[in-house]
Design an enzyme around this catalytic site. Structure first.
Site, short mmCIF file in Angstrom:
data_model
loop_
_atom_site.label_atom_id
_atom_site.label_comp_id
_atom_site.label_asym_id
_atom_site.label_seq_id
_atom_site.Cartn_x
_atom_site.Cartn_y
_atom_site.Cartn_z
N ALA A 209 0.85 -1.35 0.03
CA ALA A 209 0.13 -0.02 -0.13
C ALA A 209 0.99 1.08 0.25
O ALA A 209 1.65 1.88 0.60
CB ALA A 209 -1.21 0.09 1.50
N PRO A 210 0.80 2.14 -1.36
CA PRO A 210 1.54 2.79 -1.43
C PRO A 210 1.26 4.69 0.05
O PRO A 210 1.65 5.45 0.57
CB PRO A 210 1.76 3.77 -2.23
N HIS B 272 6.36 16.42 1.19
CA HIS B 272 6.63 15.83 2.20
C HIS B 272 7.98 16.25 2.60
O HIS B 272 8.90 17.65 2.08
CB HIS B 272 7.30 13.96 1.06
N PHE C 96 -0.90 4.25 3.82
CA PHE C 96 -1.58 3.51 4.98
C PHE C 96 -2.90 4.08 6.22
O PHE C 96 -3.58 4.46 6.52
CB PHE C 96 -1.11 2.96 5.60
N LYS D 64 12.57 11.96 2.21
CA LYS D 64 12.44 11.31 1.52
C LYS D 64 12.84 11.18 -0.11
O LYS D 64 13.19 12.27 -0.76
CB LYS D 64 10.74 11.91 0.97
#
Ligand code: NAP
Length: 264
Positions: A125-126, A155, A128, A159
């Site tokens: 799942a990219p 973000h 959650f 990242k």
């Protein structure tokens, strides 16, 4: 009732530490192993402030997994490491719950093959966070009425992949839902990249700044109006209910499930 035994890879990282805490808070789960390239030999209990816990961080290998035999391996590592980790888990009879982003459609086909061969299940799942899943659902609905759309994802500065997995998945969903694609037009770009990246005509802009966690805006344009759908993960705890749900569900699943929306 037998507890679900869980191991975490990337346990020393920001998400991994949060997952370890969340697993410890669950009555029906047991943290049995922690893996990372960082912090090897250190006690995870000390790192996450759980002084009674004594599990030492090691590298993730088939032997290590076969020794502790967890039912589930949660992976929050890096795009470079995640495929090997998934393969190692499935070859060791362990079901992976994967939150690491940067997984491509080609990777998903490979994971499907490994899952089928193992007879187990996997969840990738990219995002959650429940709110992010709803954001994608609402964007899919709006895409049927507003063909013009741009995505801005924001973000934290640590990242490493861009655009985010959530932005790519949102663009994919919009593309499959919208009835027509806006016409391409020539633009005079005074700086390369000024219009962001495009996936099937959907522009995606990635912002990286310290202070941010994970945020996304999907802006639709129409005649004399715009519609903005925005989601903000203000804290990494926002992902934990989704991760815990995946751990609980995976033991009863078969095959690969891609996206939290297919479980809620
Ligand atoms: P992070 O703080 O950098 O943590 C990742 C950890 O994994 C690091 O300690 C890293 O070590 C370690 N690692 C690298 N290769 C490994 C391997 N082969 N085996 C075990 N551990 C390994 O990153 P983060 O902020 O926690 O994010 C982790 C991933 O989760 C990213 O892909 C991020 O985009 C994703 N994410 C997903 C969601 C979601 O809802 N699906 C939400 C938030 C974040 P090194 O520093 O040595 O590489």
């Amino acid at each position: 009732m037998k507890k679900i035994s869980v191991a975490v890879s990337g346990a020393y990282g920001r998400m991994g530490q949060e997952v370890c805490r969340a697993v410890l808070d669950e009555e029906n789960m047991e943290l049995v192993g922690v893996f990372d390239l960082q912090g090897q030999g250190e006690n995870i209990g000390k790192i996450i402030g759980e002084t009674k816990l004594d599990i030492v961080i090691t590298g993730l290998t088939k032997e290590a997994l076969q020794e502790i035999k967890p039912m589930v391996l949660v992976d929050f590592t890096t795009p470079m490491a995640v495929m090997d980790n998934i393969k190692t888990a499935l070859q060791s009879g362990v079901r992976p719950v994967v939150g690491t982003t940067g997984i491509t459609s080609v990777d998903l086909s490979r994971i499907t093959e490994w899952v089928e061969k193992s007879g187990l299940s996997a969840i990738v799942a990219p995002n959650f966070a429940l709110g992010a899943v709803l954001m994608m659902k609402f964007a899919a609905e709006a895409a049927r009425y507003f063909p013009q759309v741009e995505i801005i994802e924001l973000h934290h500065d640590k990242k490493i992949d861009a655009p985010s997995g959530t932005a790519l998945k949102t663009a994919e969903i919009i593309t499959s839902e919208r009835l027509k694609k806006p016409a391409e037009k020539d633009e005079l770009l005074k700086l390369p990249g000024a219009r962001g990246a495009t996936q099937e005509g959907v522009h995606i802009h990635s912002v990286r700044l310290s202070g941010l966690v994970a945020h996304q805006e999907v802006i639709f344009g129409g005649l004399g109006q715009t519609l903005t759908i925005r989601h903000d993960s203000l804290d990494r705890s926002s992902f934990m209910p989704g991760v815990m749900l995946a751990i609980k569900n995976i033991v009863n699943l078969k095959g690969l499930v891609y996206g939290l929306e297919n479980m809620i």
